[in-house]
Design an enzyme around this catalytic site. Structure first.
Site, short mmCIF file in Angstrom:
data_model
loop_
_atom_site.label_atom_id
_atom_site.label_comp_id
_atom_site.label_asym_id
_atom_site.label_seq_id
_atom_site.Cartn_x
_atom_site.Cartn_y
_atom_site.Cartn_z
CG HIS A 13 7.51 29.11 -16.67
ND1 HIS A 13 6.37 28.55 -16.63
CD2 HIS A 13 7.43 30.21 -16.29
CE1 HIS A 13 5.56 29.27 -16.38
NE2 HIS A 13 6.14 30.50 -15.88
N GLY A 27 -10.52 35.74 -7.75
CA GLY A 27 -9.42 36.68 -7.69
C GLY A 27 -9.62 37.49 -9.34
CB ALA A 28 -12.77 38.19 -11.04
C1 BG6 Z 1 5.48 34.01 -15.13
C2 BG6 Z 1 6.29 34.39 -14.25
O1 BG6 Z 1 4.93 32.70 -14.90
O2 BG6 Z 1 6.26 33.62 -16.27
C3 BG6 Z 1 6.78 35.90 -14.53
O3 BG6 Z 1 5.58 34.29 -12.90
C4 BG6 Z 1 7.07 35.77 -15.92
O4 BG6 Z 1 7.68 36.39 -13.59
C5 BG6 Z 1 6.38 35.08 -16.90
O5 BG6 Z 1 7.57 36.93 -16.69
C6 BG6 Z 1 6.87 34.80 -18.29
O6 BG6 Z 1 6.13 34.11 -19.21
P1 BG6 Z 1 5.87 34.66 -20.46
O7 BG6 Z 1 4.73 33.87 -21.14
O8 BG6 Z 1 5.16 36.02 -20.39
O9 BG6 Z 1 7.18 34.64 -21.19
#
Ligand code: BG6
Length: 493
Positions: free
Chosen positions: A250, A20-21
């Site tokens: 997250h 997926g490069a």
């Molecule tokens: C990603 C999500 O994992 O994390 C995105 O898919 C989001 O939708 C992003 O914008 C936020 O991460 P960071 O590091 O850009 O704050």
């Protein structure tokens, strides 16, 4: 706290295959991070990066195309870096040209004259993972440099799966070919410097642990607010939504890190064990809880974005109120909130402490002013504590004041971005900052997702540039509280 030793990194002969490069993740995060590491001399002395994707490119054309996201002012440096990259046209989903790739890897090892560590980085759509893993097994990519039995490493991205069952299926296929020690499941938040610093803050400072519990904490607010929309990710995002894209990974990771008990060592297994304890203690949601304690919203204009269904019901804003049913956190609400196209961009975890009604001050405030601790991840990294102080003057007036510790001010050193850190960990084989099998977090998300699919609670439309649906304010106001992230943003310049 463990950190990758540059000497071990340098000595680890490695070949990365980036499947997926040509995709967004590779262009915006992976290759720029490799370049940063290259600039600072933090990559293996023997390194090859094989860019693998379906489109037709020569290696030269591909390297040129990376310049859109990499500032390559130093021509000599760029020439050296781009010579590490070789492009191979192949399709990991259908298997096309994978045997060619396999031969290429053997050639790299012959040229290096050492048994090179192979890393297979799956920067492809998560929707093709199943077929891709099967093909990797079929073409024996799991075996690595075979003569010396050095097994390959595989790197997966989030979301890993779409729900509990699909994550389970993916694990089953992966485990057919790869042992857990070979699998590096990324949640890039774990590579962020401030997230790692939460460990130091919580377990390296004796003063916080005694108050880190239900006796002192009133509520916790974990926010990931973004100004950006879905950018060009309509196809992916419309199938996922904010709950799967951000909350399942997250935000739940942040929740576990700030609430877990102290791990016995800073190692993969100790940390994973403590995180799982927290996830298992999260109170299961009844249908009624989902209606009362969750909110889903969509910004005006979302359904007009490219590759988004015109009648899309996908949420770009998600709010969930969690409880952790264990001795430490019983009855403390944890508000997890994320949204796109909001007023401000901030990622933070705010602990609001209980208001103790001190008799001594009863005539000097209308109501006690609570203390807060802010652990801020973005935009600027830092830790803030809000205290009560006497305003200078002849009368006694009490006011809240802020104490701030900002990483940028205190440590004048460049901070590696999350991907740089994680790439180094992959090279040396340290899994501490990577995810386990992720089943427990899906078990929490699945019932919510199921109700949301049935339209309960109703999807609310919010204005871009607002703080999300109005009912988010109502939900917290009904608990006698308010949102703190915009008020307690710290380290502002
Ligand atoms: C990603 C999500 O994992 O994390 C995105 O898919 C989001 O939708 C992003 O914008 C936020 O991460 P960071 O590091 O850009 O704050």
């Amino acid at each position: 706290m463990s950190s990758p030793d540059p000497q071990s990194v340098k000595a680890s002969a490695t070949v990365f295959v980036i499947f997926g490069a040509t995709g967004d993740l590779s262009r915006k995060k992976i290759f720029p991070s490799f370049f940063e590491l290259f600039k600072t001399n933090l990559l293996p002395e023997k390194l090859k990066i094989i860019a693998a994707a379906r489109s037709a490119y020569t290696s030269k054309q591909f390297a040129e195309s990376l310049k859109e996201n990499i500032k390559a002012d130093d021509k000599n440096l760029w020439r050296k870096f781009s010579s590490l990259i070789e492009y191979i046209q192949c399709d990991v989903e259908s298997g096309k040209n994978l045997s060619l790739l396999s031969q290429k890897l053997e050639t790299v090892e012959k040229t290096n004259k050492v048994c090179t560590q192979r890393v297979l980085y799956m920067a492809v759509s998560p929707f093709i993972y199943q077929k891709a893993f099967e093909n990797l097994g079929k073409y024996k990519f799991n075996l690595g440099c075979q003569k010396h039995g050095k097994l390959s490493r595989i790197v997966t991205e989030k979301p890993f799966g779409f729900d509990y069952q699909s994550a389970h299926n993916l694990n089953e296929i992966l485990n057919k070919y790869f042992e857990e020690s070979q699998i590096f499941r990324i949640d890039h938040f774990l590579g962020k410097e401030t997230v790692q610093n939460i460990f130091a803050f919580r377990f390296g400072n004796e003063i916080f642990e005694p108050v880190w519990n239900r006796d002192f904490v009133d509520n916790v607010q974990i926010t990931l607010a973004e100004r950006i929309g879905i950018e060009k990710r309509g196809e992916f995002y419309d199938k996922m939504g904010a709950l799967r894209d951000v909350v399942q990974n997250h935000l739940l990771q942040l929740l576990t890190i700030v609430t877990m008990n102290e791990p016995s060592t800073f190692s993969r297994d100790s940390i994973r064990r403590q995180k799982i304890e927290v996830l298992k203690a999260i109170r299961p949601f009844s249908k009624d809880d989902i209606i009362k304690n969750t909110i889903r919203g969509q910004y005006v204009g979302y359904s007009q974005e490219a590759s988004v269904a015109k009648n899309s019901q996908t949420e770009t804003f998600a709010l969930v109120k969690f409880f952790i049913d264990n001795e430490r956190w019983q009855e403390v609400p944890f508000y997890l909130k994320t949204g796109k196209k909001l007023t401000g961009a901030v990622t933070s975890i705010i602990f609001q402490f209980k208001e103790q009604g001190h008799e001594l001050f009863k005539n000097f405030w209308q109501k006690p002013i609570p203390n807060h601790i802010t652990l801020q991840i973005q935009p600027d990294e830092g830790i803030g504590i809000s205290l009560v102080a006497k305003k200078p003057g002849l009368t006694t007036v009490l006011e809240p004041v802020d104490m701030e510790f900002c990483y940028k001010k205190s440590f004048d050193v460049p901070q590696p971005n999350a991907y740089e850190r994680l790439l180094m960990d992959i090279i040396i084989g340290d899994q501490t900052l990577f995810l386990g099998r992720v089943g427990n977090s899906w078990k929490i998300i699945d019932p919510i997702e199921k109700m949301w699919q049935k339209g309960q609670p109703k999807l609310e439309i919010y204005k871009p540039g607002s703080w999300g649906p109005n009912s988010a304010d109502k939900l917290i106001a009904a608990d006698g509280r308010k949102w703190l992230a915009p008020i307690l943003t710290i380290c502002k310049i």
